[in-house]
Write a protein that holds these residues in place. Structure first.
Motif, short mmCIF file in Angstrom:
data_model
loop_
_atom_site.label_atom_id
_atom_site.label_comp_id
_atom_site.label_asym_id
_atom_site.label_seq_id
_atom_site.Cartn_x
_atom_site.Cartn_y
_atom_site.Cartn_z
N PRO A 147 -4.31 -12.17 45.79
CA PRO A 147 -3.06 -11.43 45.65
C PRO A 147 -3.26 -10.01 45.10
O PRO A 147 -2.62 -9.06 45.56
N THR A 153 -4.54 -7.86 47.90
CA THR A 153 -3.47 -7.65 48.89
C THR A 153 -2.48 -6.61 48.39
O THR A 153 -2.09 -5.70 49.13
N CYS A 154 -2.07 -6.73 47.13
CA CYS A 154 -1.12 -5.74 46.58
C CYS A 154 -1.76 -4.36 46.47
O CYS A 154 -1.07 -3.35 46.67
N ASP A 190 0.67 -8.50 41.38
CA ASP A 190 1.52 -9.36 42.20
C ASP A 190 2.75 -8.65 42.77
O ASP A 190 3.55 -9.28 43.47
N CYS A 249 3.01 -10.31 46.17
CA CYS A 249 1.77 -10.98 46.60
C CYS A 249 1.57 -12.25 45.77
O CYS A 249 1.51 -12.18 44.54
N SER A 260 -3.86 -15.09 50.25
CA SER A 260 -2.58 -14.71 49.64
C SER A 260 -1.51 -14.56 50.70
O SER A 260 -1.79 -14.36 51.88
N GLY A 273 1.79 -12.28 51.50
CA GLY A 273 2.49 -11.05 51.15
C GLY A 273 3.90 -11.07 51.71
O GLY A 273 4.10 -11.30 52.90
#
Length: 177
Positions: A43, A46-47, A67, A91, A101, A103
């Protein structure tokens, strides 16, 4: 006497019920992937990729966490209107080891329009007769006229593709044995 009160209460409640505007039900809560995608990363990664995607498109990031990322961008299509787009990315882990993760992205567009107002006043001076001196002023301000969630699949597809590009370009190389 109590019958009159009951009839009065009934008519008041009926009037209140009919004066409320009914809004059409817009949520379907079906299975759709418009607002979410799976990513082969944590996460936090991804963020971070979402933050970089927003920055690359001229967004100002307001919140940046492992997140959650939010970004905002303003547009002025003409002299009398203004658009503000806010994108929010959440995320969350989607696997036990946290290496996959999910999103979730939502974009909200606020519309503003120019509101013009004129204020005028006159002053009469009675000592010298009936003389009026006009004083006018005008104010202009932007007023929010609408807000809506972006529902375009193509919009979210382009955003998620850009996030994927930043995940690939910032992936850590595997350690050699």
């Amino acid at each position: 006497m109590w019958l009159v009160g009951l009839v009065s209460l009934s008519s008041v409640l009926t009037a209140c019920g009919t004066s409320l505007k009914k809004f059409p039900l817009q949520e379907k809560f079906g299975s759709t992937s418009t607002y979410s995608r799976l990513f082969d990363s944590t996460p936090a990664h991804t963020c971070e990729a979402a933050r970089r995607a927003l920055l690359s498109q001229g967004y100002i990031t307001n919140i940046t966490r492992d997140d959650l990322v939010t970004g905002q961008k303003s547009f002025q299509p003409d002299g009398e209107s203004h658009l503000q787009l806010e994108i929010r990315v959440v995320c969350v882990p989607d696997s036990k080891d946290g290496q996959i993760s999910l999103g979730f992205v939502t974009a909200l567009q606020d519309r503003y329009a120019l509101k013009k107002s004129n204020n005028s006043a006159s002053v009469g001076v009675s000592a010298i007769g009936s003389v009026s001196l006009p004083f006018t002023s005008s104010n202009e301000s932007m007023v929010k006229v609408g807000s809506e969630t972006i529902v375009s699949d193509a919009f979210y597809d382009r955003f998620f593709d850009l996030v994927k590009q930043y995940l690939v370009s910032n992936a850590e190389p595997d350690e050699a044995p």
